[in-house]
Design an enzyme around this catalytic site. Structure first.
Site: not given
Length: 549
Positions: A179, A213-214, A234, A216
């Site tokens: 994460d 989380w997508g 999420d 960069e």
């Protein structure tokens, strides 16, 4: 209970009332890194080595506890879930990984700096839990964070990557979900690459799932670092969330392929307010997008309806197709979407998705999905199992929020339409590249880390040319000097229409020169950036398999 909030740092807004998990994450985001080892600086000139761990040749399938249970994870939960998967048809359908999410450990490392499984939650430790899962023929996954603390405030791995990777390997862990909370602003690629190398050094095959989380533009560098990467924030168990996630992920097909997949988050099938129709849509769309299929519901108590969706073998076969192509949008108008996914045997999977709130007829054609050359095509409805034939029209009445999914057989794949995008080398995870963006005729092409540049953007034209650049600077992929012997270099040259500039994109992923009959090959089967491309006798190896678009 369903997950109550998005993890912090997402582009998607947090809900007005943050959960305890969100509050803890914000508190721990102020923790400073005090014992970090020197971090690897990634130079721009030379790309990182490809992951090359041999895992996830098709998208991973399994279970994760977070969506249904949040922090209420335990050894008994993981064991009962594994046992249920073993007996309810999920394992037989291809679900392999049983994954532990956040909150499995104590709040402090031991005196040697090691993570400590919570003895109340995991009385046999992670090793004992893994042994049980392995005894059923399944694999165990675990969660950690590429920051100073996990999203729920437990110790993170930043600065402890080597120690933690060794712990995971010694416990028999097969999968790491990594994460992105409390990351202290260190670039994601640096943090995630450090754990990649630590996992590789253990010698144990551990599937590596990036969960940043997508952010960069992870899809542009993820193939060198992990087996999959989250492309979005999420998901939650609502149709609107699923729809938003779909829109974010569907346009990233050019970055996915065997061993490296776009991940639009775990499945919410069986959770929240999702209807039976919406559950089928989520499963259809995730399969069409070649996404990891990670169930996130209460498996031991799953209804027969939920299990019938999760174990649909016809839809799973599309997701797990060995060609490894992510489906793309063929047409989209007024919330009526057509997606097409080429399959290894020459079939094409088609998803007709109705985003709207009313029943609608969605229509496409065999030609539009890349099928030609037959007077009749066979359509297999992947939800009902029924078959029909058509001379070319593909159409269905689709309920609100529903998806009709067909497997289309007959004729040949490819068609006369052009396809544009990166040309991914399956064996290395890199892209076919014109060195230094030169336009000099005679320059031999190579593989290099995918970056979306014009020198990596190829178009397969209706006349079977592979062109790069556009306008007056357009060049063609060319077999040097019309040679037809193995080892002939592949270069760029001014387009001239000759047969040494014509290329067939085959259903098995190979690309053959029309003149020579030889396959486009990465020299020596190497995976390093800068390896040259050439022609070789076709042999079915991964260094001769490619995906375009």
């Amino acid at each position: 209970m369903p997950k109550s909030s998005a993890r912090p740092g997402r582009s998607r807004p947090l809900p007005p009332l943050p959960s305890l998990r969100g509050i803890l994450a914000l508190v721990f985001s102020t923790v400073l890194l005090t014992a970090a080892a020197p971090l690897l600086a990634l130079g721009a000139a030379q790309p990182a080595a490809a992951l090359g761990n041999g895992l996830a040749p098709t998208p991973q399938m399994g279970f994760n506890d977070w969506n249904a249970y949040g922090c209420n994870v335990s050894e008994s939960l993981i064991k009962s879930t594994a046992q249920a998967m073993h007996t309810n048809g999920m394992q037989a359908a291809g679900y392999t990984y049983v994954n532990i999410d956040d909150c499995w450990m104590t709040h402090n490392r031991d005196s040697g700096g090691h993570l400590v499984p919570d003895p109340a939650k995991f009385p046999d430790g992670i090793k004992g839990t893994a042994d049980y899962v392995h005894s059923l023929g399944l694999k165990l996954g675990i969660y950690e964070d590429a920051g100073t603390a996990t999203c729920a405030g437990y110790p993170g791995s930043l600065g402890h990557e080597t120690t933690d990777a060794q712990s995971f390997a010694s416990w028999g862990v097969d999968y790491l979900k990594y994460d992105n909370c409390n990351n202290t602003g260190v670039p994601a690629r640096t943090r995630y690459t450090t754990m990649r190398d630590a996992l590789a050094a253990t010698g144990r095959p551990i599937l590596y799932s990036l969960c940043n989380w997508g952010q960069e533009n992870v899809w542009t560098w993820g193939a060198d670092v992990g087996n999959s990467w989250r492309t979005t924030g999420d998901i939650s168990p609502t149709y609107s969330s699923m729809l938003s996630i779909f829109h974010s992920n569907v346009g990233l097909a050019s970055y996915a392929g065997p061993g490296h997949w776009n991940d639009p988050d775990m499945l919410e099938i069986g959770n929240g307010s999702m209807t039976a129709t919406e559950n089928r849509s989520e499963f259809s769309l995730w399969a069409e997008m070649a996404a990891p299929l990670i169930a996130g519901t209460n498996i031991p108590q799953a209804s027969s309806a939920t299990l019938s969706v999760l174990t649909n073998s016809r839809v799973i076969a599309v997701d797990q197709d060995p060609l490894g192509r992510q489906g793309t949008i063929v047409s989209s108008s007024g919330g009526l979407d057509v997606l097409a996914k080429p399959l290894a045997n020459g079939d094409v999977s088609v998803a007709l998705f109705n985003e709207t709130g009313s029943t609608a007829t969605i229509t496409t054609s065999a030609a539009a999905i890349g099928k030609t050359g037959a007077s009749a095509y066979t359509l297999t409805d992947l939800w009902s199992g029924g078959t029909s034939t058509t001379s070319g029209t593909i159409s269905a009445s689709v309920p609100a929020h529903g998806t009709v999914m067909y497997r289309v057989a007959g004729g040949t794949s490819g068609g006369s339409t052009s396809v544009t995008g990166p040309l991914h080398a399956v064996g290395s995870g890199k892209c076919l590249d014109v060195p230094n963006s030169t336009t000099t005729a005679g320059t031999q092409v190579e593989i290099w880390t995918c970056n979306g540049g014009a020198n990596q953007t190829w178009t397969h034209t209706a006349s079977d040319q592979l062109t790069v650049y556009s306008g007056s600077g357009q060049m063609c992929l060319d077999a040097y000097d019309n040679q037809t012997t193995p080892g002939t270099k592949v270069e760029i040259w001014q387009c001239n229409g000759q047969s040494n500039q014509q290329w067939s994109l085959n259903s098995n992923g190979t690309i053959t020169g029309r003149q020579s009959g030889l396959c486009l090959d990465v020299a020596g089967g190497a995976t390093a950036g800068g390896t040259l491309a050439e022609l070789r006798t076709c042999n079915g190896s991964s260094s001769q398999r490619w995906t375009l678009g």
